[in-house]
Design an enzyme around this catalytic site. Structure first.
Site, PDB file in Angstrom:
ATOM      1  N   THR A   1       6.262  -2.008  -4.309  1.00  0.00           N
ATOM      2  CA  THR A   1       6.408  -3.374  -4.799  1.00  0.00           C
ATOM      3  C   THR A   1       5.036  -3.992  -5.062  1.00  0.00           C
ATOM      4  O   THR A   1       4.019  -3.550  -4.510  1.00  0.00           O
ATOM      5  CB  THR A   1       7.137  -4.285  -3.800  1.00  0.00           C
ATOM      6  N   ASP A   2       5.032  -5.020  -5.897  1.00  0.00           N
ATOM      7  CA  ASP A   2       3.827  -5.819  -6.038  1.00  0.00           C
ATOM      8  C   ASP A   2       3.600  -6.584  -4.743  1.00  0.00           C
ATOM      9  O   ASP A   2       4.438  -6.584  -3.833  1.00  0.00           O
ATOM     10  CB  ASP A   2       3.948  -6.741  -7.255  1.00  0.00           C
ATOM     11  N   TRP A   3       2.508  -7.289  -4.645  1.00  0.00           N
ATOM     12  CA  TRP A   3       2.005  -7.779  -3.367  1.00  0.00           C
ATOM     13  C   TRP A   3       2.746  -9.028  -2.877  1.00  0.00           C
ATOM     14  O   TRP A   3       3.038  -9.943  -3.620  1.00  0.00           O
ATOM     15  CB  TRP A   3       0.514  -8.072  -3.508  1.00  0.00           C
TER      16      TRP A   3
END
Length: 625
Positions: free
Chosen positions: A342-344
């Site tokens: 996932t992105d942050w």
């Protein structure tokens, strides 16, 4: 210097690794990672990856397996030491996060010196070797070979060789060049122990206000696909091996069509829209990346609004939470079985200094962190970017909301990548080799020449190439670069030519962490700037370079500039070489340049190009040498 190519076998054993080496009765060298004095299957370099993963996974505690599912920021000490306290962005002391939380995937930030970076990496691997099964660390990075310094996106090159931003590579449109660039990146990354790249970015630059276009290959799906595959080939090779860098291709299923061009890092930019019905264009590069063997894929933060796929409405939740996108589309229709990262910061609010930034839980803001993590796993992701909250996942397993079998599913993918990269057999690097390889003279020369070549001549009244020995009035150009062109003077009235560099316009914002680094908003130059440039042009011929980290409305500049060029990450010296024809400027626009902001506002965020742009995709005048 001899390069260790992707085609080579297992990398040479480093001096540090020899201290942990054992020799089996049949002469096989191995690392006794669990310290039991015998060669276990997961330590045996002769066995296939699946066998080694099966053996190790059966040995791991739940806590060790859970730690694999987290991928957070780490910071290095400037002297090559590990940070044993929270950093500017990193949340925990290094030893705590490796030995207590069992994390072994880290996104590194500042690395200013190659030797110190290698020393830090080796120290970190030595700490990892003390954990119960000695699982080696995988170090990842955002791009760090160009110019943009943005802690949320990329880092300036510093010790590494410096090339144009990916937009500049797209302006040249040469897949062989991109493959060569990526191979240079691979050699410099592996020299300091970076074995995972949080790139390439295969989003389409269709919304000209969007802040992240510099990291893309432009607006055209075909060009993005072709260059993206070459990029993967240069970094990974035909398959992951001991000399590869594992790529995480992003942002699935195509970031970029953000409503009004606002970025999804921020609450006001969470909506991703498709008014032109061009979802297929944005998806197009990803099947090719999957076929090329990308090790990882990252969904974007964006929350699709009004999107239908195969006649079914897509849930209006961020892509990282979206089972229809990650499991049904990515894993099901496209057949992808690699790592999904996932992105942050999708789970917890992020505390940076005295700011508290809301989790990017777009569409699921009502869920608590436990609920968000559960939904991400249900969607089909394997790793939580920017998080280290292992206790939440342990709670979910204890409560029966997430099964240990589901944890095993993701842990298996993550371990397999480590084995394929050869990290279990030798994760260490050589400090001397790092100092020689990173920023090597031939790498820097290739990057410099590419910077100059990528310059795009938009308009020219016949003055190019510029002669040398001129009297030059300059703005935002170094004195050293001006001296290569001629004598610098203080007033346009005393000059033979004026050379002015401008950044593409944006609206400064600075209330939230990262905001000031993201160039968003209007593409119009301030009227006062244009009026001042007109006064310069009245005194002498005016040459203007616009640094196109995203498109700009350059229409008013055509009335005042004798020469107008665009660049995408070009130092002042390389710009002078392009303008004088020392290195011919060959760039072609990787996106349309709009005529006006009215045209931008009327344009669908997901649609590549305009019916009547000021300058179209592919435009460029190559100045005669």
């Amino acid at each position: 210097m001899t390069d260790t190519s992707l085609a080579s076998g297992v990398r040479p054993v480093s001096p540090r690794t020899r201290e942990a080496q054992r020799v089996a009765d049949d002469g096989t060298r191995y690392r006794d990672l669990n310290g039991n004095g015998r060669l276990d299957p997961y330590e045996d370099p002769r066995l296939d990856v699946d066998t080694r993963v099966d053996d190790l996974l059966a040995r791991l505690s739940l806590e060790e397996k859970v730690g694999l599912l987290f991928h957070t920021v780490i910071e290095a000490g400037a002297d090559g030491s590990v940070l044993e306290h929270p950093g500017a962005i990193s949340k925990s002391p290094t030893t705590e996060v490796v030995t207590r939380k069992h994390l072994s995937h880290f996104n590194v930030h500042a690395l200013d010196d190659a030797r110190m970076a290698a020393r830090w990496h080796n120290t970190l691997q030595a700490i990892a070797e003390t954990t119960p099964h000695g699982i080696p660390v995988t170090i990842s990075t955002d791009p760090r070979h160009a110019f943009i310094e943005n802690a949320g996106v990329s880092f300036a090159a510093k010790a590494f060789s410096q090339w144009p931003e990916p937009l500049g590579l797209a302006a040249l449109g040469d897949a062989d060049l991109v493959r060569r660039f990526a191979d240079v990146v691979r050699q410099e990354y592996t020299a300091v122990g970076i074995r995972a790249a949080l790139h390439p970015t295969l989003d389409l630059a269709t919304e000209p206000r969007w802040a992240r276009q510099a990291g893309t290959f432009g607006q055209d799906p075909g060009l993005v696909t072709r260059l993206g595959v070459a990029y993967l080939e240069g970094l990974q090779g035909d398959s992951l091996g001991a000399n590869s860098v594992a790529c995480t291709t992003k942002h699935f299923p195509g970031g970029g069509p953000q409503k009004d061009g606002e970025d999804a890092h921020f609450p006001y930019g969470r909506e991703q829209v498709y008014p032109g019905g061009r979802f297929a264009d944005h998806l197009a590069p990803f099947p090719a990346a999957i076929a090329a063997g990308t090790a990882g894929i990252m969904p974007y933060y964006g929350m699709p609004v009004g999107l239908e796929v195969d006649g079914r409405p897509v849930d209006e939740v961020g892509f990282g939470y979206n089972r229809q996108v990650v499991t049904d589309l990515l894993r099901g229709e496209l057949g992808y079985d690699g790592v999904v990262l996932t992105d942050w910061e999708l789970v917890n609010d992020n505390h940076v200094g005295d700011q508290v930034l809301p989790a990017r839980a777009w569409g699921v803001e009502h869920l608590d962190p436990h609920g968000r993590m559960e939904l991400i796993l249900h969607a089909g992701a394997d790793q939580f970017g920017g998080e280290e909250c292992v206790e939440i996942l342990l709670d979910l397993v204890a409560a029966g909301r997430v099964s240990e079998a589901r944890v095993d599913e993701s842990a298996r993918r993550l371990l397999a990548a480590k084995f394929r990269l050869g990290l279990f057999d030798d994760p260490y690097v050589d400090e001397d080799a790092a100092a020689v390889t990173v920023g090597r003279a031939d790498f820097r020369d290739e990057g410099y020449r590419t910077q100059a070549r990528s310059v795009t001549v938009l308009a020219d009244d016949g003055r190019l190439p510029l002669a040398r020995g001129l009297k030059v009035y300059a703005e935002r150009v170094s004195a050293e670069a001006v001296a290569r062109l001629g004598e610098q003077v203080d007033r346009p009235e005393d000059a033979d030519v004026a050379l002015v560099r401008l950044g593409a316009p944006f609206e400064p914002r600075s209330d939230l962490f990262l905001e000031s680094w993201f160039h968003q908003g209007s593409l119009d130059f301030p009227p006062g700037l244009v009026s001042r440039l007109a006064r310069v042009a009245a005194a002498c011929p005016l040459v203007v370079d616009v640094v196109l980290d995203r498109p700009a409305v350059v229409t008013p500049l055509l009335d005042v500039a004798s020469v107008l060029v665009g660049s995408y990450g070009t130092c002042d010296d390389a710009l002078v070489d392009a303008l004088t024809g020392t290195v011919a400027p060959e760039g072609r626009l990787p996106f349309d340049l709009p005529r006006s902001m009215d045209q931008v506002r009327a344009h669908g965020e997901d649609v590549p190009g305009y019916d009547d742009p000021l300058f179209p995709f592919g435009h460029g005048l190559t100045a005669p040498a």
